[in-house]
Design an enzyme around this catalytic site. Sequence first.
Site, PDB file in Angstrom:
ATOM      1  N   ASP A  41       0.849  -1.205   0.000  1.00 53.32           N
ATOM      2  CA  ASP A  41       0.000   0.000   0.000  1.00 53.32           C
ATOM      3  C   ASP A  41       0.884   1.255   0.000  1.00 53.32           C
ATOM      4  OD1 ASP A  41       0.873  -0.044   2.618  1.00 53.32           O
ATOM      5  OD2 ASP A  41      -1.120   0.144   3.524  1.00 53.32           O
ATOM      6  N   SER A  42       2.206   1.053  -0.011  1.00 58.62           N
ATOM      7  CA  SER A  42       3.131   2.165  -0.260  1.00 58.62           C
ATOM      8  C   SER A  42       2.842   2.793  -1.623  1.00 58.62           C
ATOM      9  CB  SER A  42       4.582   1.664  -0.218  1.00 58.62           C
ATOM     10  OG  SER A  42       4.734   0.488  -0.980  1.00 58.62           O
ATOM     11  N   ASP A  80      -1.265  -6.294  -0.253  1.00 56.38           N
ATOM     12  CA  ASP A  80      -1.238  -5.625   1.053  1.00 56.38           C
ATOM     13  C   ASP A  80      -2.647  -5.131   1.375  1.00 56.38           C
ATOM     14  OD1 ASP A  80       0.024  -4.636   3.259  1.00 56.38           O
ATOM     15  OD2 ASP A  80       1.125  -3.036   2.204  1.00 56.38           O
ATOM     16  N   LYS A 108      -1.099  -9.525   3.028  1.00 57.91           N
ATOM     17  CA  LYS A 108      -0.360  -9.055   4.214  1.00 57.91           C
ATOM     18  C   LYS A 108      -1.296  -8.175   5.031  1.00 57.91           C
ATOM     19  CE  LYS A 108       3.045  -5.769   3.960  1.00 57.91           C
ATOM     20  NZ  LYS A 108       2.492  -4.683   4.789  1.00 57.91           N
ATOM     21  N   GLU A 110      -1.339  -5.564   8.473  1.00 62.25           N
ATOM     22  CA  GLU A 110      -0.543  -4.842   9.479  1.00 62.25           C
ATOM     23  C   GLU A 110      -1.094  -5.105  10.877  1.00 62.25           C
ATOM     24  OE1 GLU A 110       0.131  -0.628   8.904  1.00 62.25           O
ATOM     25  OE2 GLU A 110       0.912  -0.960   6.881  1.00 62.25           O
ATOM     26  N   GLU A 172       9.197  -3.964  10.421  1.00 67.03           N
ATOM     27  CA  GLU A 172       9.536  -2.659   9.856  1.00 67.03           C
ATOM     28  C   GLU A 172      10.078  -1.709  10.931  1.00 67.03           C
ATOM     29  OE1 GLU A 172       6.581  -0.917   7.294  1.00 67.03           O
ATOM     30  OE2 GLU A 172       7.701   0.955   7.087  1.00 67.03           O
TER      31      GLU A 172
HETATM   32  O1  KIV Z   1       3.487  -1.102   1.655  1.00 69.82           O
HETATM   33  C1  KIV Z   1       4.641  -1.548   1.604  1.00 69.82           C
HETATM   34  O2  KIV Z   1       5.380  -1.353   0.636  1.00 69.82           O
HETATM   35  C2  KIV Z   1       5.093  -2.334   2.742  1.00 69.82           C
HETATM   36  C3  KIV Z   1       6.560  -2.638   2.807  1.00 69.82           C
HETATM   37  C4  KIV Z   1       7.275  -1.452   3.304  1.00 69.82           C
HETATM   38  C5  KIV Z   1       6.824  -3.827   3.623  1.00 69.82           C
HETATM   39  O3  KIV Z   1       4.338  -2.670   3.588  1.00 69.82           O
END
Ligand code: KIV
Length: 255
Positions: A41-42, A80, A108, A110, A172
């Site tokens: 989600d970056s 994510d 994934k 969080e 992280e």
């Molecule tokens: O969103 C993302 O790119 C991430 C990585 C930094 C692990 O969660």
Amino acid sequence: MKFDAVGMKNRHEKIIMLTAYDFQMAKILDEAGIDLILVGDSLGMVMQGFMDTKSVTIEDMLYHTKAVSRGAKNTPVIGDMPINSYRTVEDALNNAKLFLEAGADGVKIEGNKPEQINALLDHGIPVMGHLGLLPQTAGSYRVKGKKPEEAQKILKDALDLDQRGVFSMVLECIPESLAKKITETVKIPTIGIGAGKYCNGQVLVINDMLGFDLSFAPRYLKRYANLNKIIKDAVARFKEEVSEGTYPDKEHTYH
Ligand code: KIV
């Protein structure tokens, strides 16, 4: 999902993960032979220009996951789960299924969300954990786990995720000593970003490691290329050649 996470940890093989958000980058990473591609989600920052990941929606994530999945022929793709997509167990399950339909091999999440994670695992959906700095809910971007009580909580959550059955976990921005302790304590592999060398694998945001935006420079980030300069140089040459009339030349013209 064809990915032997625990086997890799036991064989001391480092896990290489990078993010991707589009078809062409996913194809390159796939051809380069990395272990996992994360549609992070970056993308809220690097694709959409927001300050953080807090406004990324499930629709945004699915759009990019579909594109990445078309490029990642052999590499498992992890989607994510964005903020607000797993507030309830029902949301978590419905949205994780949408990720799988979009071509992801796992998701994934969080933080330690026992009920949501249990529900996904019960439905056979591979889950990657994520502890330490949690950008979706963090007030500020700082190293987590420096204070003993914060470190204790992260270690406890890591043990919990391990026992629950997630297949790996991202750590992280935590001190190296804490990441080492977690890595030595849990069965599953840890994948670090700003968590030091003892993790079982490493992940970076692809745009950051390739040097697109040079103003983003956290301590952990190593730049493996300076695409900012390469792109600007190429654009300057194109500009110059079009302006002076040397492009297109004979070779690049149909006759
Ligand atoms: O969103 C993302 O790119 C991430 C990585 C930094 C692990 O969660």
